[in-house]
Structures are given as C-alpha cells and as structure tokens.
Design a protein around this motif. Structure first.
Motif, PDB file in Angstrom:
ATOM      1  N   LEU A 198       0.499  -1.412  -0.185  1.00 27.20           N
ATOM      2  CA  LEU A 198      -0.082   0.177   0.095  1.00 27.20           C
ATOM      3  C   LEU A 198       0.761   1.157  -0.381  1.00 27.20           C
ATOM      4  O   LEU A 198       0.529   2.360  -0.818  1.00 27.20           O
ATOM      5  N   GLY A 199       1.508   0.565   0.228  1.00 31.39           N
ATOM      6  CA  GLY A 199       2.562   2.067   0.639  1.00 31.39           C
ATOM      7  C   GLY A 199       3.411   2.860  -0.450  1.00 31.39           C
ATOM      8  O   GLY A 199       3.491   4.205  -1.183  1.00 31.39           O
ATOM      9  N   LYS A 200       3.541   1.895  -0.906  1.00 31.99           N
ATOM     10  CA  LYS A 200       4.567   2.263  -2.767  1.00 31.99           C
ATOM     11  C   LYS A 200       3.396   2.274  -3.286  1.00 31.99           C
ATOM     12  O   LYS A 200       3.861   3.261  -4.589  1.00 31.99           O
ATOM     13  N   GLU A 201       2.370   1.833  -3.191  1.00 33.46           N
ATOM     14  CA  GLU A 201       0.996   2.235  -4.354  1.00 33.46           C
ATOM     15  C   GLU A 201       0.707   3.827  -4.146  1.00 33.46           C
ATOM     16  O   GLU A 201       0.893   4.422  -4.708  1.00 33.46           O
ATOM     17  N   LEU A 202       0.745   4.013  -3.141  1.00 31.51           N
ATOM     18  CA  LEU A 202       0.115   5.436  -2.424  1.00 31.51           C
ATOM     19  C   LEU A 202       1.535   6.423  -2.877  1.00 31.51           C
ATOM     20  O   LEU A 202       1.168   7.391  -3.509  1.00 31.51           O
ATOM     21  N   TRP A 203       2.707   5.972  -2.731  1.00 32.01           N
ATOM     22  CA  TRP A 203       3.678   6.970  -3.731  1.00 32.01           C
ATOM     23  C   TRP A 203       4.003   7.133  -4.234  1.00 32.01           C
ATOM     24  O   TRP A 203       4.586   8.231  -5.577  1.00 32.01           O
ATOM     25  N   THR A 204       3.460   5.401  -5.335  1.00 28.77           N
ATOM     26  CA  THR A 204       3.950   6.068  -7.174  1.00 28.77           C
ATOM     27  C   THR A 204       2.248   6.957  -7.508  1.00 28.77           C
ATOM     28  O   THR A 204       2.748   7.834  -8.270  1.00 28.77           O
ATOM     29  N   TRP A 205       1.160   6.634  -6.805  1.00 25.47           N
ATOM     30  CA  TRP A 205      -0.354   7.895  -7.143  1.00 25.47           C
ATOM     31  C   TRP A 205       1.153   8.729  -6.831  1.00 25.47           C
ATOM     32  O   TRP A 205       0.149  10.516  -8.000  1.00 25.47           O
ATOM     33  N   LEU A 206       1.250   9.482  -5.635  1.00 26.78           N
ATOM     34  CA  LEU A 206       1.503  10.579  -6.020  1.00 26.78           C
ATOM     35  C   LEU A 206       2.691  11.087  -6.253  1.00 26.78           C
ATOM     36  O   LEU A 206       2.667  12.267  -6.816  1.00 26.78           O
ATOM     37  N   GLU A 207       3.457  10.685  -6.890  1.00 20.97           N
ATOM     38  CA  GLU A 207       4.539  11.273  -7.500  1.00 20.97           C
ATOM     39  C   GLU A 207       4.290  11.322  -9.396  1.00 20.97           C
ATOM     40  O   GLU A 207       4.845  12.033  -9.759  1.00 20.97           O
TER      41      GLU A 207
END
Length: 312
Positions: A297-306
């Motif tokens: 989930l952390g990776k998914e959110l970070w990717t979306w934010l980027e």
C-alpha cells in the motif's frame, strides 16, 4: 473495530507526559520548518523551538496572520521566526516555497509536516482539483517533502548524529477509514462521501506516506515519524457546527499539549530511534492501524503521489 476503539480510547485520555518542553536540548545551528505554524499546534511548536535557539521557518498560506504570529512569538521568546509562503492546496505554490527556502538555506534538520484542514465543505477542492483534505494534508506535504529531500539528505551527511527528521502530523481519525484512490480527486464518487470520512482518509494517508518515507530513506539518515498530537483545541475545528462542535469541544485539550508529541519526536535523543514509528499522546510510541504499515500500500500510494507532481 473493537481493537480500533480500544486504541482510540487509549489516545483520547492519555497518561501524564514524561516529556516537557523544558527537556528540549539546545537547538543552536538547527534549521527547521513548521508548516501551518501561524496558528494552533504549529505555533506552539515554533514557540518551543525558538525558545531553544532553533532557526524556524513558519510555512503558511496567509502572510498577514503569519507576520502577526511572528510578532507574537518574538514577544514571547525574544527570537524571530521567518516567514515562508506556502499554500499546500496549490502544487505550484508548494514548488515555489521549496525553491525559496533552498535559495536561502543549505541545511534543513527537521521538517514538521504539521499543517492540515479538517471536515471542509465538500465543494472545496485544491487548485489542481484534488479533494481539499487529501490534497492539502497528504499530496501537498508529500510534494514539499520530495522537493526538500536533497537538502535533508545533504544535511544528514554533516549532522553530528548523521540524522535529520521529517515529522508528519496525523490523527486518531486514521483508525476509521483506509484509502479509496478514486476519491482523491474531485468527482461523483468523492462527492457522495461525508467530509469526516474524507478527513479520516487523509490522516490514514499521512501515516502511510510517513512509513513509506521511512522505508525508502531511513538508511540515508532520514528519520520519518507520524503521530497523533491528541484531541486539541485549534483552528482545525472551524468547519464543525452544532452538536458535532459541542461533542468535539468536550474532549479537547489546550493547544500547548498538541505540540508535545511532535516536539518529542522532532528534538529528543529518543526521537532519533523512531524511524517508521507512530507516536501518540503524550510523547510515546503507540499503535497505528496495522494496514498503514503495508509496504504494498505504501508503494502504491507513493507511486500515485509521484504521478501527480511529475509535471508541476
């Protein structure tokens, strides 16, 4: 849900703090930014940092209120904070603020991602069309942190302890709702959701972001901590009304209490051991929702934010 209610109860009526503002070490030579420090918890945080000789930037949208806050703090501490114009609800303003700071400073020892909005009317969105609460509380702070990462990382190399800190203010509200990516931007699905739930989602996002920052940069000297400052009387409650306001006001602590936990995480020696941890009132480590620590989930959110900031 029973476990979450137990966690909430523990955080709503905390034991007496073992950490006091007087315990903050001398911060001479330390450069710090506190977002939203023109009022409330942020202002109390800036006050304590100034009292211990830090160089403090008040990063906020309203220049008039910030200048008044700077005058107030100067009268109270004898030290002068600096104003940094930052509107977290406008990604172009976030970029301009980071560039302005980097033009003046080569070091940043602590970034307090303190600012926030709560229970905004549903028709309020950011300059780029994001939900006001998620856009301000999560996306704006993500982008500001991302732009300041080079300065933070360079500072860590020369800091005596080899560490710098990013302290992100969440809330016990994160216990009640997770992330629905389809509601981060304005649209029909978002407009069907209660603003209270959108606020809780943003606070959940704060913890997920802080944990992912810890995973990605902890080995490079960044200490990333998220926290619940407690149920505190501040400008955050300006959109509450009627019974909701009366209930909330009945469980609120005075504003200075709200600064304790982030000051502990941001200045104490113990704070240097808290990378990836969640702090709770008053100045102690506590449990967050287990799924906030999910690396996927952390990776998914970070990717979306980027993705949202790549063309700013």
């Amino acid at each position: 849900m029973g476990a979450y209610l137990s966690m909430l109860t523990q955080q709503m009526w905390p034991a007496k703090s073992k950490f006091k503002v007087e315990d903050i070490p001398d911060l001479t030579g330390k450069v710090m930014i506190v977002t939203g420090a023109n009022t409330g918890i942020g202002k109390e945080t800036a006050k304590a940092l100034l009292q211990h000789n830090a160089k403090v930037y008040i990063a906020a949208r309203n220049q008039e209120k910030s200048e008044q806050a700077i005058k107030d703090l100067e009268q109270q501490t004898g030290k002068t904070a600096l104003f940094l114009k930052l509107d977290l609800a406008d990604l172009h303003s976030v970029k301009a603020a980071a560039e302005e700071f980097k033009s003046k400073e080569s070091q940043l020892h602590v970034l307090f991602n303190n600012a926030g909005v709560m229970i905004c009317p549903i028709d309020q969105v950011t300059a780029q069309g994001y939900d006001m609460q998620f856009g301000t509380n999560v996306l704006g702070h993500f982008y500001f942190t991302k732009l300041l990462l080079p300065t933070l990382l360079e500072t860590a190399k020369t800091a005596p302890e080899g560490k710098v800190r990013v302290i992100t203010t969440s809330s016990s509200a994160h216990l009640f709702f997770g992330l629905d990516f389809a509601t981060f931007k304005d649209g029909p699905k978002r407009r069907k959701i209660d603003p209270g739930r959108l606020y809780a989602q943003s606070k959940f996002g704060n913890v997920v972001f802080a944990n992912e920052l810890a995973r990605r940069y902890g080995d490079q000297g960044i200490i990333s901590v998220s926290l619940n400052p407690g149920n505190i009387k501040s400008d955050l409650q300006r959109y509450t009304t009627g019974l909701q306001r009366r209930i909330i006001n009945s469980i609120l602590y005075p504003t200075p209490y709200g600064a304790l936990t982030q000051l502990w995480a941001g200045t104490s020696a113990e704070g240097l051991t808290l990378n990836g941890k969640y702090a709770i009132p008053w100045a102690r480590v506590g449990p967050a929702r287990k799924d906030t620590a999910d690396p996927e989930l952390g990776k998914e959110l970070w990717t979306w934010l980027e993705e949202q900031v790549k063309d700013i």
